[in-house]
Write a protein that holds these residues in place. Structure first.
Motif, PDB file in Angstrom:
ATOM      1  N   PHE A 130     -18.789 -41.545 101.085  1.00 54.40           N
ATOM      2  CA  PHE A 130     -18.349 -42.941 100.957  1.00 54.40           C
ATOM      3  C   PHE A 130     -19.419 -43.846 100.336  1.00 54.40           C
ATOM      4  O   PHE A 130     -19.349 -45.067 100.456  1.00 54.40           O
ATOM      5  N   ASN A 131     -20.400 -43.232  99.681  1.00 49.68           N
ATOM      6  CA  ASN A 131     -21.443 -44.004  98.970  1.00 49.68           C
ATOM      7  C   ASN A 131     -22.099 -45.046  99.871  1.00 49.68           C
ATOM      8  O   ASN A 131     -22.276 -46.207  99.477  1.00 49.68           O
ATOM      9  N   ILE A 132     -22.414 -44.663 101.090  1.00 48.06           N
ATOM     10  CA  ILE A 132     -23.006 -45.621 102.029  1.00 48.06           C
ATOM     11  C   ILE A 132     -24.467 -45.857 101.638  1.00 48.06           C
ATOM     12  O   ILE A 132     -25.258 -44.909 101.559  1.00 48.06           O
ATOM     13  N   PRO A 133     -24.820 -47.109 101.370  1.00 46.15           N
ATOM     14  CA  PRO A 133     -26.203 -47.396 100.955  1.00 46.15           C
ATOM     15  C   PRO A 133     -27.215 -46.998 102.035  1.00 46.15           C
ATOM     16  O   PRO A 133     -26.891 -46.979 103.229  1.00 46.15           O
ATOM     17  N   ASP A 134     -28.440 -46.732 101.619  1.00 49.15           N
ATOM     18  CA  ASP A 134     -29.485 -46.245 102.536  1.00 49.15           C
ATOM     19  C   ASP A 134     -29.744 -47.195 103.701  1.00 49.15           C
ATOM     20  O   ASP A 134     -30.018 -46.763 104.812  1.00 49.15           O
ATOM     21  N   ASN A 135     -29.666 -48.505 103.435  1.00 53.72           N
ATOM     22  CA  ASN A 135     -29.967 -49.466 104.500  1.00 53.72           C
ATOM     23  C   ASN A 135     -28.781 -49.697 105.446  1.00 53.72           C
ATOM     24  O   ASN A 135     -28.901 -50.428 106.419  1.00 53.72           O
ATOM     25  N   TYR A 136     -27.641 -49.091 105.149  1.00 54.01           N
ATOM     26  CA  TYR A 136     -26.495 -49.169 106.059  1.00 54.01           C
ATOM     27  C   TYR A 136     -26.494 -47.917 106.933  1.00 54.01           C
ATOM     28  O   TYR A 136     -26.681 -46.808 106.428  1.00 54.01           O
ATOM     29  N   GLU A 137     -26.198 -48.118 108.211  1.00 55.50           N
ATOM     30  CA  GLU A 137     -26.059 -46.964 109.101  1.00 55.50           C
ATOM     31  C   GLU A 137     -24.605 -46.872 109.565  1.00 55.50           C
ATOM     32  O   GLU A 137     -24.085 -47.832 110.135  1.00 55.50           O
ATOM     33  N   PRO A 138     -23.948 -45.742 109.332  1.00 50.68           N
ATOM     34  CA  PRO A 138     -22.599 -45.604 109.887  1.00 50.68           C
ATOM     35  C   PRO A 138     -22.711 -45.460 111.402  1.00 50.68           C
ATOM     36  O   PRO A 138     -23.375 -44.541 111.895  1.00 50.68           O
TER      37      PRO A 138
END
Ligand SMILES: Cc1cc2nc3c(=O)[nH]c(=O)nc-3n(C[C@H](O)[C@H](O)[C@H](O)COP(=O)(O)O)c2cc1C
Length: 172
Positions: free
Chosen positions: A129-137
């Motif tokens: 889902f192309n989650i950016p590095d600074n985002y944490e699922p």
């Protein structure tokens, strides 16, 4: 329905009807998350809405959402979340979970079933889902019309600990 009645009505739904969740209901759920409190009002929640087949195919590589027709991936942006000055504690996950809880209870009020899911492969989720590095699922919330029989709102009498086991007054 009182808040306590609503909270007792909610249960984890692990079987869903194929019926789609109406756009209006989705927007109400997202709005409940939008107005949730977050530390210092930083609003670090970043949410991906999954409702297309292609999205569920990707999601199936990372988690079991029990055939729900709608799933929300709730991420927390660590670059904006509040950090406690005394020890640097980052409250991003707390914020994301309050948002998740608001949305879950709003869905319950709309007669939708939900299941809060933390059992997922975060690494694969990031890639898919192309989650950016600074985002944490942090959480996945499965949402849809339940295919299972509702559970009794009185089940907590036996399924939850008594207050004596979890609450202390003034000090431990
Ligand atoms: C933080 C959190 C993570 C959870 N993760 C999962 C999960 O990955 N898969 C799942 O089936 N249920 C998950 N659950 C649902 C719990 O198992 C469930 O809420 C608990 O057993 C109580 O049952 P109830 O929701 O029916 O009242 C999670 C719930 C919470 C609050």
């Amino acid at each position: 329905m009182s808040f306590l009645e609503l909270a007792k009505k909610r249960y984890s739904v692990r079987k869903y009807l194929p019926k789609k969740v109406e756009e209006e209901k989705l927007l109400s759920i997202l709005d409940a998350g939008r107005i949730a409190p977050t530390g210092a009002n930083t609003q670090p929640q970043r949410i991906v809405v999954i409702r297309e087949k292609a999205g569920f195919e990707k999601l199936s590589k990372c988690a079991n959402v029990y055939g729900a027709p709608l799933a929300l991936i709730i991420c927390a942006d660590h670059s904006v979340s509040w950090k406690r000055p005394q020890d640097g504690k980052d409250i991003a996950e707390i914020d994301a979970s309050i948002v998740t809880d608001h949305m879950m209870l709003q869905a319950t009020e709309l007669d939708l079933g939900t299941c809060w899911i933390c059992y997922f492969n975060a690494k694969v989720l990031r890639t898919e889902f192309n989650i950016p590095d600074n985002y944490e699922p942090v959480n996945i919330l499965a949402i849809g019309y339940a295919a299972s029989e509702p559970l009794s709102p009185d089940r907590h009498i036996s399924l939850r600990k008594n207050l004596e086991n979890t609450v202390w007054y003034e000090t431990f």
